[in-house]
Design an enzyme around this catalytic site. Sequence first.
Site, short mmCIF file in Angstrom:
data_model
loop_
_atom_site.label_atom_id
_atom_site.label_comp_id
_atom_site.label_asym_id
_atom_site.label_seq_id
_atom_site.Cartn_x
_atom_site.Cartn_y
_atom_site.Cartn_z
N CYS A 52 0.70 -1.32 -0.16
CA CYS A 52 0.09 -0.04 -0.10
C CYS A 52 0.90 1.07 -0.02
CB CYS A 52 -0.81 0.09 1.39
SG CYS A 52 -1.83 -1.42 1.32
N ARG A 135 -7.90 -4.32 -3.37
CA ARG A 135 -7.28 -3.33 -3.99
C ARG A 135 -8.40 -2.99 -5.26
NH1 ARG A 135 -2.36 -2.61 -1.70
NH2 ARG A 135 -1.65 -4.39 -0.81
C1 BEZ Z 1 0.52 -4.56 1.99
O1 BEZ Z 1 1.84 -4.75 1.94
O2 BEZ Z 1 0.21 -3.63 1.34
C2 BEZ Z 1 -0.27 -5.61 2.33
C3 BEZ Z 1 0.01 -6.90 2.22
C4 BEZ Z 1 -0.83 -8.19 2.63
C5 BEZ Z 1 -2.13 -7.51 3.20
C6 BEZ Z 1 -2.30 -6.39 3.52
C7 BEZ Z 1 -1.28 -5.49 2.97
#
Ligand code: BEZ
Length: 235
Positions: A52, A135
Amino acid sequence: MEQNTPVSLPRIGDKAPSFKAVTTQGEISFPEQYAGNWVILFSHPADFTPVCSSEFMTFAFLEDKFSELNCKLVGLSVDGLYSHIAWLRTIKEKINYKGMKDIEVKFPLIEDITMEVAKMYGMLQPGESSTKAVRAVFFIDPKGTIRALIYYPLSLGRNFDELLRVLQALQTADAFSIATPADWRPGDEVIVPTAGSCGVAKERMENKKDMTCYDWFFCTKKLDKDTVMKTLLKK
Ligand code: BEZ
């Protein structure tokens, strides 16, 4: 939400569902206050997570490119406002990623701790996670109609060339009444709408002026990059 409970998701061609929300830039009325602009509404799973963070930095880095295309950005996660503020401050003050540093996120990030908006937009997909939004990316046109949507799982960061390409293709289709073929980018040939009658199709195959016809239902024509970009950038 049970994993297999059917939910109704907003679809292409639907009006974007309305809501009011608190964001890092104050309250917003969505999509009403964006009338006349394109808007990309996107969700991310959680603040203070790596994928993110890479995406938020990229959205902020490219915000001017979206803005040139008359497109505003609005983010959302099911975190609270103070978490959003702290995360965005950390990004600005500490993260130097792929040459992007001192990145200030100026577009609104919605707090959605009640998950009301995330549920309304089908951003919670329990098979993937029942506590985090996937997402999602909604492309909404200046009349508030959903024109395209893309969903990615938690582990997969979005491709920003593709987000820009989708926006450009939607705007080009509207402006020139054409369709865009596989992998189209501004400057590539575009698809001429299928002829509505045998007479028109026959004439097309015979005259083929300015067109390449692969068969009666499949004709392309040139649309140069300058013409496309001049049109899109002044909208
Ligand atoms: C992230 O790195 O943004 C992420 C990865 C797995 C689950 C939630 C967020």
